[in-house]
Design a protein around this motif. Structure first.
Motif, PDB file in Angstrom:
ATOM      1  N   VAL A  59      45.782  36.476  47.518  1.00 10.20           N
ATOM      2  CA  VAL A  59      44.803  36.189  46.245  1.00 10.20           C
ATOM      3  C   VAL A  59      45.639  36.645  45.349  1.00 10.20           C
ATOM      4  N   ASP A  60      44.795  35.790  44.403  1.00 10.97           N
ATOM      5  CA  ASP A  60      44.705  35.559  43.044  1.00 10.97           C
ATOM      6  C   ASP A  60      44.494  36.542  42.353  1.00 10.97           C
ATOM      7  N   MET A  61      45.412  37.765  40.818  1.00  8.63           N
ATOM      8  CA  MET A  61      44.785  38.537  40.734  1.00  8.63           C
ATOM      9  C   MET A  61      44.852  38.259  39.001  1.00  8.63           C
ATOM     10  N   ASN A  62      44.545  38.961  37.990  1.00  7.07           N
ATOM     11  CA  ASN A  62      43.968  39.518  37.054  1.00  7.07           C
ATOM     12  C   ASN A  62      44.655  40.514  36.515  1.00  7.07           C
TER      13      ASN A  62
ATOM     14  N   VAL B 201      43.188  38.589  29.925  1.00  7.59           N
ATOM     15  CA  VAL B 201      44.680  38.774  29.443  1.00  7.59           C
ATOM     16  C   VAL B 201      45.205  37.981  30.570  1.00  7.59           C
ATOM     17  N   SER B 202      45.151  37.707  31.476  1.00  3.57           N
ATOM     18  CA  SER B 202      46.057  36.857  32.502  1.00  3.57           C
ATOM     19  C   SER B 202      46.102  37.480  34.130  1.00  3.57           C
ATOM     20  N   GLN B 203      46.129  36.013  34.660  1.00  3.20           N
ATOM     21  CA  GLN B 203      46.164  35.847  35.440  1.00  3.20           C
ATOM     22  C   GLN B 203      47.709  34.841  36.406  1.00  3.20           C
ATOM     23  N   ILE B 204      47.697  35.372  37.862  1.00  2.80           N
ATOM     24  CA  ILE B 204      48.329  34.813  37.797  1.00  2.80           C
ATOM     25  C   ILE B 204      48.472  34.907  39.300  1.00  2.80           C
TER      26      ILE B 204
ATOM     27  N   LEU C 130      41.065  41.975  41.379  1.00  2.00           N
ATOM     28  CA  LEU C 130      40.733  40.233  41.829  1.00  2.00           C
ATOM     29  C   LEU C 130      40.581  39.611  40.489  1.00  2.00           C
ATOM     30  N   ALA C 131      41.046  38.387  41.107  1.00  2.00           N
ATOM     31  CA  ALA C 131      40.449  37.214  40.529  1.00  2.00           C
ATOM     32  C   ALA C 131      39.205  36.979  40.968  1.00  2.00           C
ATOM     33  N   MET C 132      38.897  36.749  42.011  1.00  2.00           N
ATOM     34  CA  MET C 132      37.511  36.329  42.393  1.00  2.00           C
ATOM     35  C   MET C 132      36.585  36.906  42.148  1.00  2.00           C
ATOM     36  N   ASP C 133      36.571  38.379  41.614  1.00  2.00           N
ATOM     37  CA  ASP C 133      35.881  39.050  41.882  1.00  2.00           C
ATOM     38  C   ASP C 133      36.238  40.556  40.975  1.00  2.00           C
ATOM     39  N   ALA C 134      36.290  40.485  39.079  1.00  2.00           N
ATOM     40  CA  ALA C 134      36.552  41.485  38.015  1.00  2.00           C
ATOM     41  C   ALA C 134      35.928  43.027  38.362  1.00  2.00           C
ATOM     42  N   SER C 135      34.555  42.762  39.187  1.00  2.00           N
ATOM     43  CA  SER C 135      34.557  44.619  39.451  1.00  2.00           C
ATOM     44  C   SER C 135      35.504  44.159  40.108  1.00  2.00           C
ATOM     45  N   THR C 136      36.350  44.128  40.885  1.00  2.00           N
ATOM     46  CA  THR C 136      37.000  45.203  41.978  1.00  2.00           C
ATOM     47  C   THR C 136      38.288  45.332  41.740  1.00  2.00           C
ATOM     48  N   ARG C 137      38.266  46.679  40.731  1.00  2.00           N
ATOM     49  CA  ARG C 137      39.435  46.854  40.022  1.00  2.00           C
ATOM     50  C   ARG C 137      39.592  48.322  40.185  1.00  2.00           C
ATOM     51  N   GLY C 138      40.861  48.712  39.572  1.00  2.00           N
ATOM     52  CA  GLY C 138      41.264  50.101  39.403  1.00  2.00           C
ATOM     53  C   GLY C 138      40.706  51.144  38.898  1.00  2.00           C
ATOM     54  N   GLN C 139      41.043  51.848  37.999  1.00  2.00           N
ATOM     55  CA  GLN C 139      41.274  53.083  37.383  1.00  2.00           C
ATOM     56  C   GLN C 139      41.227  52.779  35.714  1.00  2.00           C
ATOM     57  N   GLY C 140      42.153  52.027  35.883  1.00  2.00           N
ATOM     58  CA  GLY C 140      42.636  51.292  34.459  1.00  2.00           C
ATOM     59  C   GLY C 140      43.747  52.315  34.167  1.00  2.00           C
ATOM     60  N   THR C 141      44.510  52.155  33.481  1.00  2.00           N
ATOM     61  CA  THR C 141      45.444  52.498  32.937  1.00  2.00           C
ATOM     62  C   THR C 141      45.535  52.464  31.093  1.00  2.00           C
ATOM     63  N   GLN C 142      45.556  53.479  30.306  1.00  3.60           N
ATOM     64  CA  GLN C 142      45.592  53.070  28.662  1.00  3.60           C
ATOM     65  C   GLN C 142      47.024  52.975  27.960  1.00  3.60           C
ATOM     66  N   VAL C 143      46.821  52.113  27.251  1.00  6.23           N
ATOM     67  CA  VAL C 143      47.621  51.538  26.188  1.00  6.23           C
ATOM     68  C   VAL C 143      46.958  51.469  24.616  1.00  6.23           C
ATOM     69  N   THR C 144      48.121  52.626  24.335  1.00  5.60           N
ATOM     70  CA  THR C 144      47.520  52.847  22.409  1.00  5.60           C
ATOM     71  C   THR C 144      48.626  52.227  22.005  1.00  5.60           C
TER      72      THR C 144
END
Length: 114
Positions: free
Chosen positions: A32-35, A48-51, A97-111
């Motif tokens: 799976v391609d990932m973003n 931001v980026s894709q692989i 997931l690159a094919m579905d941006a709605s399938t993502r994690g909870q996120g991590t904060q960067v400040t």
């Protein structure tokens, strides 16, 4: 069930570095391609980026030359090495997931702030 769990965020000063990780499970990660996506306060979701599964990568102009995306298919883990961080990099970072941006994690904060 697809699960994506980001980690590695934090508060840093401009010019410093951080490495984000995303642990994936519930699907054939290597296929799976990932973003990496991010969302700054008061703004929309930004790519931001894709692989690809084979490791081919691409970056937004705003991070090109500063961020490096990578993956370890044996560990089902996605990474984002961020260097020369700027205040405008402040955001919640998500792997998706690159094919579905709605399938993502909870996120991590960067400040990034001085």
């Amino acid at each position: 069930e697809v699960q994506l769990v980001e980690s590695g965020g934090g508060s840093v000063q401009p010019g410093e570095s951080l490495r984000l990780s995303c642990a994936a499970s519930g699907f054939a990660f290597s296929d799976v391609d990932m973003n990496w996506l991010r969302q700054a306060p008061g703004k929309g979701l930004e790519w931001v980026s894709q692989i690809s599964g084979l490791g081919d990568s691409d970056y937004s102009d705003s991070v090109k030359g500063r961020f490096t995306i990578s993956r370890d298919n044996a560990k089902n883990t996605l990474y984002l090495q961020m260097t020369s961080l700027k205040p405008e990099d402040t955001a919640v970072y998500y792997c998706a997931l690159a094919m579905d941006a709605s399938t993502r994690g909870q996120g991590t904060q960067v400040t990034v702030s001085s």
